[in-house]
Design an enzyme around this catalytic site. Structure first.
Site, PDB file in Angstrom:
ATOM      1  N   TRP A 140      69.170  46.145   3.601  1.00 43.15           N
ATOM      2  CA  TRP A 140      68.591  47.446   3.927  1.00 43.15           C
ATOM      3  C   TRP A 140      69.486  48.199   4.900  1.00 43.15           C
ATOM      4  O   TRP A 140      70.247  47.586   5.670  1.00 43.15           O
ATOM      5  CB  TRP A 140      67.174  47.322   4.500  1.00 43.15           C
ATOM      6  N   THR A 196      71.467  34.759  14.032  1.00 40.10           N
ATOM      7  CA  THR A 196      70.913  34.430  15.347  1.00 40.10           C
ATOM      8  C   THR A 196      72.046  34.062  16.287  1.00 40.10           C
ATOM      9  O   THR A 196      72.874  33.213  15.959  1.00 40.10           O
ATOM     10  CB  THR A 196      69.913  33.254  15.248  1.00 40.10           C
ATOM     11  N   TYR A 223      61.489  40.708  11.628  1.00 43.39           N
ATOM     12  CA  TYR A 223      62.433  39.735  12.157  1.00 43.39           C
ATOM     13  C   TYR A 223      61.922  39.257  13.517  1.00 43.39           C
ATOM     14  O   TYR A 223      60.952  39.800  14.059  1.00 43.39           O
ATOM     15  CB  TYR A 223      63.823  40.362  12.311  1.00 43.39           C
ATOM     16  N   ASP A 261      73.597  38.057   7.136  1.00 38.33           N
ATOM     17  CA  ASP A 261      72.571  37.215   7.751  1.00 38.33           C
ATOM     18  C   ASP A 261      72.097  36.121   6.801  1.00 38.33           C
ATOM     19  O   ASP A 261      71.375  36.390   5.848  1.00 38.33           O
ATOM     20  CB  ASP A 261      71.400  38.117   8.156  1.00 38.33           C
ATOM     21  N   SER A 283      68.011  35.653   6.311  1.00 37.86           N
ATOM     22  CA  SER A 283      67.121  36.566   5.592  1.00 37.86           C
ATOM     23  C   SER A 283      67.733  36.864   4.233  1.00 37.86           C
ATOM     24  O   SER A 283      68.859  36.437   3.950  1.00 37.86           O
ATOM     25  CB  SER A 283      66.889  37.861   6.388  1.00 37.86           C
ATOM     26  N   ASP A 316      71.874  29.722  10.659  1.00 35.52           N
ATOM     27  CA  ASP A 316      71.528  31.144  10.658  1.00 35.52           C
ATOM     28  C   ASP A 316      72.609  31.980  11.329  1.00 35.52           C
ATOM     29  O   ASP A 316      72.725  32.006  12.553  1.00 35.52           O
ATOM     30  CB  ASP A 316      70.193  31.333  11.373  1.00 35.52           C
ATOM     31  N   ASN A 345      67.109  40.167   2.300  1.00 39.30           N
ATOM     32  CA  ASN A 345      67.121  41.565   1.857  1.00 39.30           C
ATOM     33  C   ASN A 345      68.319  42.335   2.391  1.00 39.30           C
ATOM     34  O   ASN A 345      68.812  42.052   3.492  1.00 39.30           O
ATOM     35  CB  ASN A 345      65.854  42.281   2.325  1.00 39.30           C
TER      36      ASN A 345
END
Length: 376
Positions: A98, A276, A134, A91, A94, A273, A96
Site C-alpha cells: 500500500w 521490525t 500494525y 516487510d 506483512s 521480520d 500487503n
C-alpha cells in the site's frame, strides 16, 4: 552454448541418482554428508522434462535499500503508467502493498508521495475496502490494480492499497508505504502479495528471495528476488523448516547467555521480520534478558545499561533447529544511547533487524524454509 549448458545440467542431474562413487556412495550421498546437497540442488535445479520442453528462464533481481539509522530499510518502487515513485519498507512481517493516495485525508500523507489514480493509464479501480493494523499504526483505504515495478521487474495487474487514512505514526517515517513479503494467508482482504505475482508471472528464476541488511548506517542493503548471493555470507547456510506459513515463522529452541537458558526454555515460536527494528519477545523471557545484561529502566521507560559495561557483555545465543546463532552486545545494545534493543511483545518472538544484520536470510517459498548464515 546455451543448449550445451542445459544438456550438461541434465546429465549432472541424472548422475546424482545413477552414478555410484567409491565405497558405493553416490554423489548425492557425498553432498548430503558434507551438508552441501541443498545448496547444490538449488544451484543446479533441473526439471527432467527440460529434455523435451523449452525452459522458461526467470530473473534474479536486486533491489537496493537505504539504511536509515539502523532503524528502517526501504527501497524505491514505481506504480502506474507512467510510473509514480514511492519508497517502501520491504516487510517480511506483512503481506500487503500500500501507498498513500491523493484522496488521503490524514496529515501523515501530506509529507509523503501520493498515488494519483487519474494519472495512470493502466489503473483499475475497485470498491473493495482495505484496513490494516500494525504494531505501531494502521491504515485504511481501497484496493486498486496497476503495474508495479520493483528492482527492474514489471508486475502487471498487481493489487495494492490506496491509503485514505494513516496513523500519525507514519508522518514520522522516512518511507511512503509498505510492501509485504509474507504469505498470502496473512494478506488483508484477500490481496495477492507482490512476490506471489512475481513468481506466477514467470519473472523469477527461483521461488525465493533473500535479504542483507547493512549495519551502522552503511550502504549496501539489498533484497534479492529470485535468488541469493554467496558473497553476502560466510560459512554454511543452515536451512530451517517453517512452523507456520503465514508469517515467516520458525521454532526457537532457546535463548541463552553464558551457558544458561534465560528465555524460551523448552522452545517457542518466532518470526523473522524485516519490518521490525528490534528483537521482541515474551515475558518473563525479556525481563530475564534485561536483567542478565544489567539493563534498568530510565525516566523515559527505556532499558539502558552502563555504557562502560558494553564491551564486557557476553553474546546472547539464539538456538534454532539445533544451531546456535550468537548476537553480540555491539548488536543488542544501541551504541549511541546505551539502550537495550530488546522489547516485550505478545504472541510470538520477533527476530527483527537487530538479528538480521548478523545473519543473511533466505526466504524459500518453494520448500517453505528459512536459510540463515553469518553475514560476510
Amino acid at each position: 552454448m546455451k543448449w550445451l549448458l542445459l544438456l550438461g545440467l541434465v546429465v549432472l542431474s541424472e548422475c546424482l541418482v545413477k552414478i555410484p562413487l567409491h565405497k558405493g556412495k553416490s554423489l548425492r550421498d557425498r553432498l548430503r554428508e558434507d551438508g552441501k546437497l541443498r545448496d547444490f540442488l538449488k544451484t543446479y535445479r533441473v526439471d527432467p522434462s527440460s529434455k523435451y520442453f523449452p525452459i522458461m528462464e526467470g530473473q534474479v533481481s536486486n533491489e537496493p535499500m537505504t539504511n536509515y539509522m539502523d532503524m528502517s530499510y526501504f527501497g524505491t518502487i514505481s506504480i502506474g503508467t507512467p510510473p509514480q515513485q514511492f519508497t517502501v519498507i520491504f516487510d517480511s512481517g506483512s503481506s500487503n502493498l500500500w501507498v498513500p493516495s491523493t484522496s488521503c485525508t490524514s496529515s501523515a500523507c501530506s509529507n509523503h508521495n501520493q498515488f494519483n489514480p487519474s494519472s495512470s493509464s493502466t489503473f483499475q479501480s475497485t470498491s473493495q475496502s482495505l484496513s490494516i493494523a500494525y504494531g505501531t499504526g494502521s491504515m485504511t483505504g481501497v484496493i486498486g490494480y496497476d503495474t508495479v515495478q520493483v528492482g527492474g521487474l514489471t508486475v502487471t495487474s498487481q493489487e495494492f492499497g490506496l491509503a485514505y487514512t494513516e496513523a500519525d505514526f507514519f508522518s514520522q517515517m522516512q518511507f511512503d508505504g509498505i510492501l509485504g513479503l509474507a504469505f498470502p494467508s496473512l494478506a488483508s482482504d484477500g490481496a495477492t502479495p507482490v512476490f506471489d505475482n512475481m513468481w506466477s508471472q514467470g519473472l523469477l528464476s527461483q521461488d525465493l528471495f533473500s535479504v542483507y541488511l547493512s549495519a551502522n548506517g552503511a550502504s549496501g542493503s539489498v533484497v534479492i528476488f529470485g535468488g541469493y548471493e554467496t558473497s553476502y555470507y560466510s560459512g554454511t547456510m543452515n536451512w530451517i523448516p517453517l512452523s507456520s506459513e503465514t508469517y515467516w515463522q520458525i521454532t526457537l529452541d532457546s535463548v541463552s547467555m553464558n551457558g544458561n537458558i534465560i528465555a524460551c526454555n523448552g522452545g517457542c515460536q518466532a518470526i523473522i521480520d524485516t519490518g521490525t527494528s528490534l528483537i521482541a519477545g515474551l515475558e518473563p523471557g525479556i525481563s530475564n534478558i534485561q536483567s542478565a545484561i544489567g539493563a534498568s529502566q530510565n525516566s523515559y521507560g527505556e532499558y539502558v545499561v552502563n555504557c562502560n559495561s558494553i564491551s564486557s557483555l557476553s553474546d546472547i545465543i539464539f538456538t534454532i533447529n539445533g544451531v546456535q546463532y550468537p548476537v553480540p552486545a555491539s548488536a543488542y545494545i544501541n551504541q549511541n544511547s546505551c539502550s537495550s534493543n530488546f522489547q516485550d511483545t505478545s504472541g510470538v518472538w520477533i527476530l527483527g533487524d537487530v538479528f538480521i544484520r548478523e545473519y543473511y536470510v533466505v526466504f524459500d517459498r518453494a520448500s517453505n524454509y528459512i536459510g540463515l548464515a553469518p553475514v560476510a
